[in-house]
Scaffold this active site. Structure first.
Site, PDB file in Angstrom:
ATOM      1  N   GLU A  62     -64.714 -22.550  32.769  1.00 16.63           N
ATOM      2  CA  GLU A  62     -64.273 -22.775  31.391  1.00 16.63           C
ATOM      3  C   GLU A  62     -64.209 -24.254  31.040  1.00 16.63           C
ATOM      4  O   GLU A  62     -64.510 -24.640  29.904  1.00 16.63           O
ATOM      5  CB  GLU A  62     -62.907 -22.120  31.168  1.00 16.63           C
ATOM      6  CG  GLU A  62     -62.946 -20.614  31.046  1.00 16.63           C
ATOM      7  CD  GLU A  62     -63.136 -19.908  32.378  1.00 16.63           C
ATOM      8  OE1 GLU A  62     -63.506 -18.717  32.380  1.00 16.63           O
ATOM      9  OE2 GLU A  62     -62.906 -20.561  33.432  1.00 16.63           O
ATOM     10  N   HIS A 131     -54.245 -11.671  31.754  1.00 15.56           N
ATOM     11  CA  HIS A 131     -55.325 -11.310  30.828  1.00 15.56           C
ATOM     12  C   HIS A 131     -54.781 -10.680  29.542  1.00 15.56           C
ATOM     13  O   HIS A 131     -55.502  -9.941  28.866  1.00 15.56           O
ATOM     14  CB  HIS A 131     -56.293 -10.317  31.485  1.00 15.56           C
ATOM     15  CG  HIS A 131     -57.052 -10.870  32.644  1.00 15.56           C
ATOM     16  ND1 HIS A 131     -56.482 -11.037  33.882  1.00 15.56           N
ATOM     17  CD2 HIS A 131     -58.333 -11.300  32.743  1.00 15.56           C
ATOM     18  CE1 HIS A 131     -57.387 -11.539  34.720  1.00 15.56           C
ATOM     19  NE2 HIS A 131     -58.520 -11.706  34.041  1.00 15.56           N
TER      20      HIS A 131
END
Length: 330
Positions: A62, A131
């Site tokens: 990321e 998540h």
């Protein structure tokens, strides 16, 4: 504009597809966005139409992904980079906070950073603590970033178009439980201006300011309350940065009572900022303290039973509205 029903995820996809057709500088990059279409299939079909130069699969990094997006943006392109889950912001916060958000300031306004970051937020899928978070308060605190939270298919398309066209870094938070929700979406390209709230249900007794998926829950609660003679107004800020405080305050001045509801943890959430602004701008109009409804101060549980208790719902919203009405009556 002609409208037909689309799902939230297809509305997002259509908005992105239309701006890519209109501007060759727009490209998409992220983990599995090309061949697979993204973990939630938000990018389905884009590779077939635009090819591998404009729809790019990236390594699982990321920080590299967002760093590449910043570099591409300052060089004149309009990258759309996807972080599969909002929780992964923790891996690339330096690139988001210290690079994307600061570039324009550090170059005296001479530099534009037209970077769009898309990500999936929210709980409800049993995806556990790493998540399932809603971290809009992190981002809204950073000068230089814009943060949008579409609650309907119409806004999923219109806010996406506005975000990609914007010359500043914008984070689009797409709620996972809304992806299959259907609603009217015009076929034509349109933009929903960033920083403009929507009154999705007018009312006179109490204002409910709801973010993201909580708009759906607030509307359901409002229908339940209507059966008891309580008329709730529901406001969707649509963007939390910039925040349309004028619309929120105007509603509170009419109803004299207000609740702010979001899926994120209540402590230091956006609700606290909204409450503070209402305190500054509409204190004399309040017949009861501002009520905040959000998640408890805990990581999101994996257990479906506990997760259901963790996330605010229509029952908690309706109960809070009743408390506000009763407090005034007392």
């Amino acid at each position: 504009m002609s409208a037909r029903e689309l799902t939230y995820v297809k509305a997002f996809n259509e908005g992105l597809r239309q701006v890519m057709r209109a501007d060759d500088d727009v490209f998409v990059a992220g983990e599995d966005v090309a061949g697979y279409g993204g973990v939630f299939h938000m990018f389905d079909g884009l590779l077939d139409e635009f090819g591998p130069r404009r729809v790019v699969d990236t390594p699982i990094s990321e920080s590299a992904l967002v760093g590449m997006g910043v570099g591409a943006a300052v060089r004149g392109l309009r990258p759309v980079v996807d972080l599969m889950f909002m929780d992964f912001l923790g891996v690339c916060m330096d690139q988001v906070v210290n690079q994307a958000a600061k570039m324009k300031f550090m170059f005296g306004g001479e530099l534009s950073v037209p970077l769009t970051i898309t990500t999936a937020s929210g709980a409800g899928l049993g995806a556990a603590a790493q998540h399932s978070q809603s971290l809009e308060a992190w981002l809204a605190h950073v000068p230089g970033l814009k943060v949008v939270m579409p609650a309907t298919p119409y806004d999923a398309k219109g806010l996406t178009v506005a975000a990609v066209r914007d010359d500043n870094p914008v984070v689009i938070m797409l709620n996972k439980l809304l992806l299959g929700a259907k609603g009217p979406v015009p076929e034509e390209t349109y933009a929903v201006p960033l920083g403009t709230a929507a009154t999705v249900r007018p009312g006179s007794d109490v204002t409910v300011i709801a973010l993201g998926r909580m708009v759906t829950e607030a509307l359901a609660a409002a229908e339940e309350l209507a059966a008891d003679g309580i008329d709730a107004e529901v406001i969707d800020p649509r963007t939390v940065q910039p925040l349309d405080s004028e619309t929120l305050v105007a509603s509170v001045r009419r109803t004299n009572r207000v609740m702010v509801v979001h899926e994120a943890v209540t402590f230091s959430g956006i609700g606290a900022e909204i409450a503070a602004q209402i305190q500054d701008e509409a204190f004399d109009y309040l017949d009861a303290p501002v009520l905040r409804v959000g998640a408890p101060f805990s990581p999101v549980p994996f257990s479906p039973v506990l997760e259901k208790q963790y996330v605010p719902d229509r029952a908690r919203i309706a109960a809070g509205c009743r408390r506000l009405i009763e407090r005034r009556a007392a």
